[in-house]
Design a protein around this motif. Structure first.
Motif, short mmCIF file in Angstrom:
data_model
loop_
_atom_site.label_atom_id
_atom_site.label_comp_id
_atom_site.label_asym_id
_atom_site.label_seq_id
_atom_site.Cartn_x
_atom_site.Cartn_y
_atom_site.Cartn_z
N ARG A 65 -21.64 40.83 51.88
CA ARG A 65 -21.07 40.52 53.19
C ARG A 65 -20.12 41.62 53.68
O ARG A 65 -20.15 42.00 54.85
N ILE A 66 -19.28 42.13 52.79
CA ILE A 66 -18.37 43.20 53.19
C ILE A 66 -19.14 44.46 53.53
O ILE A 66 -18.83 45.16 54.51
N ALA A 80 -20.60 44.07 56.87
CA ALA A 80 -19.54 44.17 57.88
C ALA A 80 -19.22 45.64 58.16
O ALA A 80 -19.00 46.02 59.32
N SER A 114 -16.91 39.21 61.64
CA SER A 114 -16.59 38.31 60.53
C SER A 114 -17.53 37.11 60.51
O SER A 114 -18.01 36.70 59.45
N TYR A 143 -18.42 34.66 57.31
CA TYR A 143 -17.06 34.13 57.19
C TYR A 143 -16.80 33.14 58.32
O TYR A 143 -17.29 33.31 59.43
N PHE A 156 -11.65 36.93 56.23
CA PHE A 156 -12.47 38.14 56.32
C PHE A 156 -11.60 39.39 56.25
O PHE A 156 -11.90 40.34 55.51
#
Length: 265
Positions: free
Chosen positions: A54-55, A58, A73, A78, A84
């Motif tokens: 996820r990061i 992002a 986010s 998130y 986030f």
């Protein structure tokens, strides 16, 4: 790699924006058995791997889209901007907004964590070698407390490694303790336009023990990125391989220095 782990990792990359539970990821296996299997295979828990995905996504959206930080986010799964922001900053080393600004300004620096005052310091040194069949590479090497390439790092350097010839590295001011030494690289291909066929590479040495006022040896042999590898989260400069490297001895260390920011490999 175990087929259940491979399926789970594929699911994470496909559905990271959804509220995936361990039950969703583990099916048809039990949660407890799958969690052990995943950690034994990958080196981190399923939850940590999903958070890394996820990061990473992002970072891509912050660089490549005009979405607001809030929208980013939500887009990566998130449901709280605060959660986030905290997770991103802890993993990447800068806030989402600052990461985007640095990416758009075209400059970034490799900033290693400063050891706490009074901490015993040592060093890690060795060689970095590339797989066969690749051209020159630009490589980041650093010492990390986790098996994921995320903030913080210690002693980080950037160096150019020529095709077919190992190159020395030296990480200074690494606090005494046990570390993961990670390498992240981009290598050119061969031919008249080698930059059109670039390959992302990684390398890792586990349980590297550093003692004060000494140098620990750790050779790094890089390899191509695999599905099982957690994505790179630390904000790094763009690793742009040089078109040519002069032959000769020595250990040409470049960094840390300013360079364009990369969203990852």
């Amino acid at each position: 790699m175990d087929s259940a782990v491979e399926r789970a990792i594929g699911l994470m990359w496909e559905r990271y924006s959804e509220p995936l539970s361990l039950t969703d990821i583990a099916l048809p296996l039990s949660r407890s058995y799958f969690a052990r299997l995943f950690r034994d295979t990958v080196g981190v828990t399923p939850g940590r791997f999903l958070a890394a995905v996820r990061i990473f996504q992002a970072k891509q959206l912050l660089v490549d889209s005009s979405l607001s930080v809030t929208d980013v986010s939500f887009a990566v799964g998130y449901n709280s901007l605060g959660s986030f922001t905290n997770g991103f900053t802890t993993s990447v080393g800068v806030s989402p907004g600052r990461f985007r600004r640095l990416a758009r300004s075209g400059e970034f620096t490799v900033d290693s964590q400063r050891p706490k005052p009074g901490t015993g310091l040592g060093a890690v040194a060795g060689t970095v070698s590339l797989p066969e069949g690749l051209g020159n590479a630009r490589v980041f090497v650093g010492a990390f407390p986790t098996p994921v390439v995320q903030y913080p790092s210690f002693g980080g350097v950037i160096l150019d490694v020529p095709s077919g010839r190992p190159t020395c590295y030296h990480l200074s001011d690494v606090p005494e303790g046990t570390w993961f030494v990670h390498a992240v690289a981009v290598a050119d291909g061969f031919g008249p336009v080698p930059w059109t066929d670039r390959t992302s590479l990684i390398g890792r040495r586990d349980a590297v023990t550093v003692t004060a006022d000494s140098v620990t040896s750790a050779a790094m042999r890089l390899r191509r990125v695999r599905l099982v590898d957690p994505p790179v989260l630390l904000a790094l400069p763009v690793l742009e391989p040089p078109p040519a490297l002069a032959a000769g001895g020595g250990c040409p260390v470049i960094g840390p220095r300013s360079a364009p920011v990369s969203s990852g490999l």
